[in-house]
Design a protein around this motif. Structure first.
Motif, PDB file in Angstrom:
ATOM      1  N   PHE A 269       0.829  -1.210   0.000  1.00 39.77           N
ATOM      2  CA  PHE A 269       0.000   0.000   0.000  1.00 39.77           C
ATOM      3  C   PHE A 269       0.863   1.260   0.000  1.00 39.77           C
ATOM      4  O   PHE A 269       0.525   2.256  -0.637  1.00 39.77           O
ATOM      5  CB  PHE A 269      -0.946  -0.020   1.204  1.00 39.77           C
ATOM      6  N   LEU A 270       1.984   1.216   0.731  1.00 46.02           N
ATOM      7  CA  LEU A 270       2.894   2.370   0.712  1.00 46.02           C
ATOM      8  C   LEU A 270       3.488   2.571  -0.680  1.00 46.02           C
ATOM      9  O   LEU A 270       3.638   3.701  -1.154  1.00 46.02           O
ATOM     10  CB  LEU A 270       4.011   2.167   1.745  1.00 46.02           C
ATOM     11  N   GLY A 271       3.813   1.480  -1.348  1.00 48.99           N
ATOM     12  CA  GLY A 271       4.297   1.593  -2.723  1.00 48.99           C
ATOM     13  C   GLY A 271       3.247   2.166  -3.651  1.00 48.99           C
ATOM     14  O   GLY A 271       3.547   2.961  -4.552  1.00 48.99           O
ATOM     15  N   THR A 272       2.001   1.763  -3.429  1.00 49.35           N
ATOM     16  CA  THR A 272       0.910   2.299  -4.251  1.00 49.35           C
ATOM     17  C   THR A 272       0.732   3.794  -4.018  1.00 49.35           C
ATOM     18  O   THR A 272       0.544   4.574  -4.967  1.00 49.35           O
ATOM     19  CB  THR A 272      -0.393   1.561  -3.924  1.00 49.35           C
ATOM     20  N   LEU A 273       0.793   4.211  -2.759  1.00 45.46           N
ATOM     21  CA  LEU A 273       0.678   5.647  -2.450  1.00 45.46           C
ATOM     22  C   LEU A 273       1.815   6.439  -3.085  1.00 45.46           C
ATOM     23  O   LEU A 273       1.608   7.546  -3.599  1.00 45.46           O
ATOM     24  CB  LEU A 273       0.662   5.842  -0.929  1.00 45.46           C
ATOM     25  N   THR A 274       3.030   5.883  -3.045  1.00 42.40           N
ATOM     26  CA  THR A 274       4.170   6.566  -3.667  1.00 42.40           C
ATOM     27  C   THR A 274       3.975   6.698  -5.173  1.00 42.40           C
ATOM     28  O   THR A 274       4.238   7.750  -5.766  1.00 42.40           O
ATOM     29  CB  THR A 274       5.461   5.794  -3.367  1.00 42.40           C
ATOM     30  N   PHE A 275       3.497   5.630  -5.804  1.00 39.30           N
ATOM     31  CA  PHE A 275       3.247   5.689  -7.249  1.00 39.30           C
ATOM     32  C   PHE A 275       2.170   6.729  -7.571  1.00 39.30           C
ATOM     33  O   PHE A 275       2.285   7.461  -8.563  1.00 39.30           O
ATOM     34  CB  PHE A 275       2.828   4.307  -7.752  1.00 39.30           C
ATOM     35  N   ASN A 276       1.124   6.802  -6.743  1.00 40.40           N
ATOM     36  CA  ASN A 276       0.071   7.797  -6.969  1.00 40.40           C
ATOM     37  C   ASN A 276       0.632   9.207  -6.891  1.00 40.40           C
ATOM     38  O   ASN A 276       0.322  10.080  -7.725  1.00 40.40           O
ATOM     39  CB  ASN A 276      -1.039   7.615  -5.945  1.00 40.40           C
ATOM     40  N   LEU A 277       1.452   9.451  -5.881  1.00 39.64           N
ATOM     41  CA  LEU A 277       2.027  10.786  -5.707  1.00 39.64           C
ATOM     42  C   LEU A 277       2.939  11.159  -6.870  1.00 39.64           C
ATOM     43  O   LEU A 277       2.876  12.281  -7.388  1.00 39.64           O
ATOM     44  CB  LEU A 277       2.790  10.838  -4.382  1.00 39.64           C
ATOM     45  N   LEU A 278       3.783  10.225  -7.290  1.00 34.91           N
ATOM     46  CA  LEU A 278       4.682  10.514  -8.409  1.00 34.91           C
ATOM     47  C   LEU A 278       3.915  10.753  -9.698  1.00 34.91           C
ATOM     48  O   LEU A 278       4.304  11.592 -10.520  1.00 34.91           O
ATOM     49  CB  LEU A 278       5.657   9.345  -8.592  1.00 34.91           C
TER      50      LEU A 278
ATOM     51  N   ILE B  49       0.888  12.079 -10.047  1.00 32.83           N
ATOM     52  CA  ILE B  49       0.311  13.422 -10.002  1.00 32.83           C
ATOM     53  C   ILE B  49       1.387  14.486 -10.221  1.00 32.83           C
ATOM     54  O   ILE B  49       1.180  15.479 -10.938  1.00 32.83           O
ATOM     55  CB  ILE B  49      -0.411  13.647  -8.662  1.00 32.83           C
ATOM     56  N   MET B  50       2.562  14.267  -9.627  1.00 32.95           N
ATOM     57  CA  MET B  50       3.644  15.236  -9.794  1.00 32.95           C
ATOM     58  C   MET B  50       4.141  15.269 -11.241  1.00 32.95           C
ATOM     59  O   MET B  50       4.355  16.345 -11.811  1.00 32.95           O
ATOM     60  CB  MET B  50       4.794  14.904  -8.847  1.00 32.95           C
ATOM     61  N   MET B  51       4.343  14.118 -11.844  1.00 29.65           N
ATOM     62  CA  MET B  51       4.846  14.075 -13.217  1.00 29.65           C
ATOM     63  C   MET B  51       3.822  14.610 -14.205  1.00 29.65           C
ATOM     64  O   MET B  51       4.193  15.148 -15.251  1.00 29.65           O
ATOM     65  CB  MET B  51       5.217  12.638 -13.583  1.00 29.65           C
ATOM     66  N   ASN B  52       2.539  14.500 -13.889  1.00 28.43           N
ATOM     67  CA  ASN B  52       1.525  15.014 -14.796  1.00 28.43           C
ATOM     68  C   ASN B  52       1.527  16.542 -14.852  1.00 28.43           C
ATOM     69  O   ASN B  52       1.044  17.133 -15.820  1.00 28.43           O
ATOM     70  CB  ASN B  52       0.140  14.517 -14.361  1.00 28.43           C
ATOM     71  N   GLY B  53       2.079  17.164 -13.825  1.00 27.60           N
ATOM     72  CA  GLY B  53       2.147  18.627 -13.807  1.00 27.60           C
ATOM     73  C   GLY B  53       3.413  19.197 -14.399  1.00 27.60           C
ATOM     74  O   GLY B  53       3.591  20.423 -14.415  1.00 27.60           O
ATOM     75  N   ARG B  54       4.294  18.335 -14.915  1.00 31.92           N
ATOM     76  CA  ARG B  54       5.546  18.835 -15.489  1.00 31.92           C
ATOM     77  C   ARG B  54       5.321  19.596 -16.791  1.00 31.92           C
ATOM     78  O   ARG B  54       6.189  20.365 -17.211  1.00 31.92           O
ATOM     79  CB  ARG B  54       6.513  17.682 -15.729  1.00 31.92           C
ATOM     80  N   ALA B  55       4.190  19.373 -17.431  1.00 30.79           N
ATOM     81  CA  ALA B  55       3.915  20.133 -18.659  1.00 30.79           C
ATOM     82  C   ALA B  55       3.809  21.626 -18.379  1.00 30.79           C
ATOM     83  O   ALA B  55       4.095  22.457 -19.260  1.00 30.79           O
ATOM     84  CB  ALA B  55       2.635  19.617 -19.305  1.00 30.79           C
ATOM     85  N   GLU B  56       3.390  21.991 -17.153  1.00 30.97           N
ATOM     86  CA  GLU B  56       3.297  23.404 -16.802  1.00 30.97           C
ATOM     87  C   GLU B  56       4.672  24.047 -16.693  1.00 30.97           C
ATOM     88  O   GLU B  56       4.806  25.259 -16.825  1.00 30.97           O
ATOM     89  CB  GLU B  56       2.563  23.559 -15.471  1.00 30.97           C
ATOM     90  N   LEU B  57       5.696  23.228 -16.439  1.00 34.80           N
ATOM     91  CA  LEU B  57       7.042  23.770 -16.278  1.00 34.80           C
ATOM     92  C   LEU B  57       7.529  24.411 -17.569  1.00 34.80           C
ATOM     93  O   LEU B  57       8.104  25.505 -17.560  1.00 34.80           O
ATOM     94  CB  LEU B  57       7.995  22.659 -15.832  1.00 34.80           C
ATOM     95  N   TYR B  58       7.283  23.762 -18.686  1.00 36.57           N
ATOM     96  CA  TYR B  58       7.698  24.320 -19.982  1.00 36.57           C
ATOM     97  C   TYR B  58       6.970  25.622 -20.281  1.00 36.57           C
ATOM     98  O   TYR B  58       7.581  26.605 -20.729  1.00 36.57           O
ATOM     99  CB  TYR B  58       7.441  23.300 -21.086  1.00 36.57           C
ATOM    100  N   LEU B  59       5.667  25.652 -20.041  1.00 38.08           N
ATOM    101  CA  LEU B  59       4.901  26.866 -20.319  1.00 38.08           C
ATOM    102  C   LEU B  59       5.365  28.025 -19.450  1.00 38.08           C
ATOM    103  O   LEU B  59       5.430  29.170 -19.900  1.00 38.08           O
ATOM    104  CB  LEU B  59       3.411  26.602 -20.095  1.00 38.08           C
TER     105      LEU B  59
END
Length: 493
Positions: free
Chosen positions: A402-411, A413-423
């Motif tokens: 479950f801790l691994g699943t939570l870590t994957f969920n967090l990563l 969400i974070m990686m999905n927001g990297r598109a804003e970095l370029y803009l």
């Protein structure tokens, strides 16, 4: 109107930046050779990265009507038009000019209109209805559209592309010359009445340059640096400032500049344009062809010698006499200098910046829709990997899954927001320009640029799909209610 002429790397851009207060106040210049020590600071500034040894601290003051930069806001009193064009690629020409107009405000237009109305009433003058309506329309603050924008579009010949996006290297938009006109139009929509323009004719044809300058001379005081202006544009100016190697070779009326060089033995040929002659006569390679004293042998006249001769010329002596008399501050009209950095309230600026951010998000809506769809697909795949029926329960050792699943969920969400970095990085040059030109304070941009709603939508979509499908606790009763329970949990482990 003053024309700033000079060959490349003569210091035109740095001089204009100094007059608008945009040079670094702690600028230090380094030199290699003793000859360069005689040059002005703006020549050394251009060679700053290549020179070293002796250090010279820049000093001196620039005053407007007897006032130093610290006594008023030079960014509001005068407007600097750069030779580089930086704009938001997704905004149209009209939207760009409207945004700058709303940020810069109306300045003293309303007070000026009240003063004009009072004088007209005292003199018994009845104004023309159309001119009166135009003056009142220019003094209106707040609406998204204004007659000032329409006038700027018409004068700069941008009305044909007013509703076309500006574009950049990736997005196709308007041409380079039209981008140059948009850069000029941004400052025209503001209240500044002293424009210092750096090579504004780059990318424009001679007819457009003539039309724009002929219009500007009716509105503002101008100092423009141009490269090879055509004769009809050159004749529009009143004064000429000729720079070369960091020296002011001539500064005075346009009608007397040829007289100055003829006194030194150089004459402009009949079929040669005056502007080209002025840029070549100080060059060591091109100077000899303009020597007209055949009875005397040609002798090269260096730039420092020209600068000394200009001081002894009758125009130079007259100017020195005028400068020796200090300007009385009491003669300055209160509306001549602007003392407020932001003419618009912080709340209004925040609304303007947020409206611009909303518009840019709307133009990039495909990106945000694609990100949400991508997130949904990844969530469905992830849910099948960590399906509730396959996740064990009841043992402490199974908590690592479950801790691994939570870590994957967090990563995810974070990686999905990297598109804003370029803009965000892409928009930084435009932000720096607008901040330096006093469009808005930096905190306004930072507050309006926070994509919290988008992040909340993405997190909600992910949690709704994956939380219960992965078998996480359906109720809050499964979680520790106090620190004691947390301590007991770790002791049991």
């Amino acid at each position: 109107m003053t024309l700033l002429l000079g060959p490349p790397s003569s210091g035109k851009s740095t001089l204009i930046r100094a007059l608008t207060g945009k040079l670094d106040k702690h600028l230090k210049v380094t030199f290699k050779s003793p000859y360069l020590e005689k040059c002005c600071y703006y020549i050394a500034y251009a060679l700053l990265l290549q020179l070293s040894s002796v250090t010279i601290q820049v000093s001196g003051n620039i005053t407007y009507c007897g006032h130093k930069f610290s006594e008023f806001c030079p960014e509001r009193t005068s407007a600097y038009v750069s030779q580089y064009y930086l704009h938001n690629a997704e905004m149209t020409v009209r939207e760009t000019l409207n945004f700058s107009r709303r940020c810069l405000g109306i300045g003293g237009r309303y007070d000026m209109l009240a003063e004009i109305s009072r004088r007209e009433c005292d003199a018994g003058i009845k104004p023309d209805p159309e001119i009166d309506a135009f003056m009142k329309a220019t003094a209106m603050q707040g609406p998204e559209t204004n007659i000032i924008t329409d006038v700027a579009l018409k004068v700069l010949a941008l009305d044909t592309c007013a509703d076309i996006i500006i574009g950049d290297e990736i997005i196709r938009g308007i041409s380079g010359g039209q981008m140059r006109s948009v850069t000029t139009g941004e400052m025209l929509t503001g209240p500044a009445r002293a424009l210092l323009m750096d090579e504004m004719s780059t990318g424009l044809d001679s007819a457009s340059t003539f039309r724009i300058i002929n219009f500007l001379r009716q509105l503002v005081h101008l100092m423009i640096s141009l490269l090879q202006p055509p004769p009809e544009t050159y004749n529009l100016f009143d004064d000429i400032v000729l720079l070369s190697e960091g020296y002011i070779v001539y500064h005075g009326p346009r009608e007397n500049i040829l007289e100055f060089f003829e006194a030194s033995g150089f004459r402009c040929p009949e079929r040669k344009e005056v502007a080209d002659f002025l840029e070549e006569v100080t060059s060591k390679n091109d100077q000899q062809q303009y020597w007209y004293l055949n009875e005397e042998p040609y002798q090269h006249v260096s730039v420092p010698e020209f600068a000394e001769r200009s001081k002894s010329f009758h125009i130079g002596q007259q100017m020195l006499e005028e400068l020796h008399i200090p300007f009385e501050k009491t003669k300055t009209h209160p509306a001549a200098l602007t003392t407020i950095r932001n003419a618009v309230s912080n709340w209004e600026l925040l609304k303007v910046v947020m409206s611009g951010e909303k518009l840019l998000m709307k133009r990039n809506s495909f990106l945000y829709i694609f990100k949400v769809i991508q997130l949904i697909i990844i969530a469905l795949v992830t849910m099948t990997v960590f399906l509730k029926t396959k996740m064990p329960h009841g043992q402490i050792s199974d908590g690592t899954k479950f801790l691994g699943t939570l870590t994957f969920n967090l990563l995810t969400i974070m990686m999905n927001g990297r598109a804003e970095l370029y803009l965000t990085i892409k928009r930084l040059p435009v932000f720096y320009k607008q901040r330096d030109y006093s469009f808005f304070p930096a905190w306004n941009f930072g507050l309006a640029n926070i994509k919290v709603p988008i992040s909340l939508v993405e997190a909600t979509v992910w949690v709704v799909i994956t939380y219960f499908g992965m078998g996480f606790a359906p109720g809050a009763g499964r979680y520790p209610k106090s620190m004691n329970q947390i301590h007991t949990f770790y002791i049991d482990v």
